[in-house]
Design a protein around this motif. Structure first.
Motif: not given
Length: 378
Positions: A183-207
């Protein structure tokens, strides 16, 4: 050559030494970017990229020396051109309810926090995306810090890798990825760091990485309306909205973002959000005594949410010193939930975890920013 001509030659200053090449933060690279780096910068064949990626994001390697199926020459190339930037565990605090809060030190001396919440059927990690937060919500301790900086993709993902290692060690799991939910509910507003969030999500979901299912990842936002549309188009994970009010007057008092994008604009974005079949948007509603917990608030909430597939998480406020707000009692929270249920809104009272270690919702204040190392690691 005469003496005069010899002494008239221009005096030249020695050239400065060339600046050292900046090392590539290799754990922040997507698979596509890593493949380009391996083939174009290192001169290696493309199949080496998945090998490196798996070491980084399946096994959580923190040094190139761990990558024993790579040749010594390739490891030397990697050391010369790239780096792995791990987080350093600074503090570990354990709650009586089993929750563990970790404080990590970044390479530039900043501090971030992650919260591990084990239960019978899942192991959830609450992940931070920024050092501090710019949203300045009046009831949230993180908001009192202001925004220090965004986290890189590798710093976001490193929280997951580090806690996976901790859980394996502490609980004796053999699987490389004992965590089941993020859950991305820690420190910070995730969508305020969207590009880095999106890259991180792609890594975390990668096979070739941790391979988290989109069903097991939730990203929460205070309501950055233009970014909600992008989030829906460019990712496939679940959305949570931090609403916390039933009128614009209420919400603007505690959530400055509402002065730019009001409740109507936020809910319009939610109605347009692309939902997979059977999926709902989660609305988080922090119950604050005497502020937003009246019967009238519940009835207004029912009207606001009409036409949106939703579930509502009611969160009794986690009190923070100096902020002037108080929690709604258990009986009042149940009465509020019952009104929503009577209005055909699925609502649940969320159990707060880690209150005794300041690890619950809205309590991540990161004392390390002003008091580094004051607590001992347990």
């Amino acid at each position: 050559m005469s003496e005069t001509s010899a002494t008239s030659l221009p005096v030249t200053e020695p050239l400065p030494a060339p600046a050292p090449a900046r090392l590539v933060d290799v754990a922040s690279l997507s698979m596509e970017a890593l493949t380009r780096f391996v083939t174009e910068e290192l001169g290696e064949r493309a199949f080496r990229a998945p090998q490196i990626y798996r070491w980084l994001h399946q096994r959580g390697a923190t040094s190139f020396d761990e990558m024993t199926d790579l040749s010594k020459v390739l490891r030397e190339k990697l050391r010369a051109r790239a780096e792995i930037i791990p987080l350093v565990k600074d503090v570990e605090l354990r709650s009586i309810d089993g929750t563990i809060k970790y404080r990590w030190k970044t390479r530039d001396g900043r501090y971030i926090e992650s919260v591990y919440m084990p239960s019978e059927d899942r192991r959830t990690l609450c992940v931070s995306t920024q050092v501090g937060c710019a949203m300045a919500c009046g009831f949230c301790m993180t908001g009192t810090m202001g925004l220090k900086r965004n986290l890189t993709p590798s710093e976001i993902v490193a929280q997951v890798h580090a806690v996976n290692r901790e859980v394996r060690k502490n609980e004796g799991h053999e699987t490389l990825r004992p965590l089941s939910n993020l859950v991305f509910m820690g420190m910070g507003e995730p969508l305020h760091n969207f590009e880095n969030l999106k890259t991180a999500l792609a890594i975390l979901q990668s096979q070739d990485g941790p391979n988290f299912s989109h069903r097991h990842i939730t990203v929460s936002t205070v309501g950055l309306v233009p970014m909600i549309e992008r989030f829906g188009k460019e990712t496939d994970v679940k959305l949570a909205i931090s609403l916390n009010a039933s009128t614009d007057e209420q919400r603007s008092k505690t959530m400055p973002v509402n002065r730019k994008w009001n409740i109507a604009a936020l809910l319009d974005a939610c109605r347009k959000f692309p939902l997979r079949q059977g999926r709902r948007i989660t609305f988080e509603y922090v119950l604050i005594k005497g502020f937003n917990d009246a019967d009238e608030d519940a009835h207004r909430l029912i009207e606001l949410l009409k036409g949106i597939p939703v579930k509502v998480n009611l969160i009794p406020y986690n009190e923070n010193p100096g902020l002037g707000f108080h929690t709604t009692g258990e009986e009042r929270a149940e009465e509020f939930r019952a009104i929503l249920a009577d209005g055909h809104v699925a609502a649940y009272i969320r159990r707060n975890r880690g209150r005794d270690i300041a690890g619950a919702c809205g309590q991540l204040a990161n004392r390390g920013e002003t008091q580094a190392g004051a607590d001992s690691t347990t």
